[in-house]
Design an enzyme around this catalytic site. Sequence first.
Site, PDB file in Angstrom:
ATOM      1  CG  HIS A 239      -2.051   0.935   1.188  1.00  0.00           C
ATOM      2  ND1 HIS A 239      -2.170   1.936   0.238  1.00  0.00           N
ATOM      3  CD2 HIS A 239      -3.167   1.033   1.965  1.00  0.00           C
ATOM      4  CE1 HIS A 239      -3.294   2.605   0.454  1.00  0.00           C
ATOM      5  NE2 HIS A 239      -3.922   2.083   1.488  1.00  0.00           N
ATOM      6  CE1 TYR A 244      -4.148   5.718   6.061  1.00  0.00           C
ATOM      7  CE2 TYR A 244      -4.651   4.914   3.856  1.00  0.00           C
ATOM      8  CZ  TYR A 244      -5.071   5.363   5.096  1.00  0.00           C
ATOM      9  OH  TYR A 244      -6.412   5.470   5.381  1.00  0.00           O
ATOM     10  NE  ARG A 430     -16.719   3.794  -3.373  1.00  0.00           N
ATOM     11  CZ  ARG A 430     -16.496   5.049  -3.755  1.00  0.00           C
ATOM     12  NH1 ARG A 430     -17.038   6.035  -3.070  1.00  0.00           N
ATOM     13  NH2 ARG A 430     -15.750   5.318  -4.801  1.00  0.00           N
TER      14      ARG A 430
END
Length: 464
Positions: A239, A244, A430
């Site tokens: 990631h 992040y 989603r």
Amino acid sequence: MSFTRDNHNNPGVKGLPYFTPQHAVSPGTPNAKNTAPVPTLFKPLSIRGSTLRNRILVAPMCQYSTAAFGPETGSLTDYHIATLGHYALKGAALVFIEATGVQPSGRISPNCPGLWSDAQIPALRRVSDFINSQGALSGIQLAHAGRKGSTAAPWTTSSKPGSKISARAGADVGGWPEDVVGPMGGEEWTWDGKSSTDPSGGFWAPRGLTEEDISQLVEDWASAAERAVKAGVKVIEIHGAHGYLIHQFLSPISNRRRDKYGGGFEGRTRLLIEIITAIRKVIPETMPLFLRISSTEWQETSKLGSWDVESSIRLAKLLPDLGVDLLDVSSGGNNPQAKIPMHNNYQVAIADRIRAAVKADGKELLIGAVGLITEAEQARDILEEGGATRTGNGTDGVEADIDKETKAVVQMTETKDGGAPQADVVLVARQFMREPEWVFRVAYKLGLDIGWPSQFLRVSFQKL
Ligand SMILES: Cc1cc2nc3c(=O)[nH]c(=O)nc-3n(C[C@H](O)[C@H](O)[C@H](O)COP(=O)(O)O)c2cc1C
């Protein structure tokens, strides 16, 4: 009791402590009755030693559903088998386990999973085994949240369900305010720019990582990758997106270090490259390695410069030689003030640009498109030679086309230009939560007859 076969001599999937039949046709793949032409979306794709049964992947999605205290901290549970398992059962090619902390302080929230300890392997194995038993590939996204760590699960932060407003998680709920880290340290480096005592802020002030901390961090990424291999996971994704830790290092806005991990492109990408190299060293040659980045942080006008599509292209060209097989092209997440032009091609167009640039250099890197992919034809066309759609260069600020009443993104009509595919796989998040059987729906809309799980065969495909 024997779990080895049913009364039709189906031997069951081997290696599980319970009986589950081998499906005659892997769910999500064309069956013998199919006469329709098979679009690329439903063609298998081999990457190193693994094969995706189609090109529809479940993107990682945080669920904030592991224990925050005690011996089970960070371990996956039956909840993850139920949620991720049904995407595997219903035909997705690869199911990603959400952002998983390589260190305790690498979690986004105290309830996020982790893989910093061998004690977390058995629970991961159960989830991974179930996903693999259904013919999908299990994937895990390894992550470090950096200065976006120690925040609370979204539903605890507001009375509005699904709220994205962040709130700090203190030590009383399992947080680690003292150990939130980043490339830079101090109150002025909180993610939202608000000091950690400001009640309207949602983040803690980070501590700047020392070079010694960084060496440990790189080792911990590699150890987590080794544990994933031991747990039977088939694909690892690093990631590097969404603001992040890795993204914090990549961006000249959040990384103002003066040592070898800061400065120009080479310094800012050093941490990522060290992580990739360390992981590739400890995982089997046959194991696919993916990387997710924010292809732009939507800050092109920043006076400090920014991580933009050009930076992503430059990085993408380095990846094949480092052993990365697929670049998963996301965007945003590093700057609260970023204005993202949300429309259903907002990230796909960037994936297309990166893919074309890498190909033009003669490099082999698979590209994943993600973001607002909800329609069958849309998913099909992204991967189709000659069916690709285009809007501008991917960051030319196409305005959001939003329905004023429902606030929903309106699908944009785009012209086909007969170009190359825009990506090699699609990742969907989603839509799978709305419609876990989305792969079956897509196949139905495209007129394909595909395999269903053996247990579901009494359901009529035509009635979907
Ligand atoms: C509930 C939720 C959790 C998410 N968690 C992660 C995550 O753990 N790692 C990640 O890279 N992206 C995460 N994302 C982003 C998705 O993977 C995906 O990139 C994004 O939702 C856009 O795709 P979509 O339009 O298909 O939902 C999350 C998205 C949602 C909705």
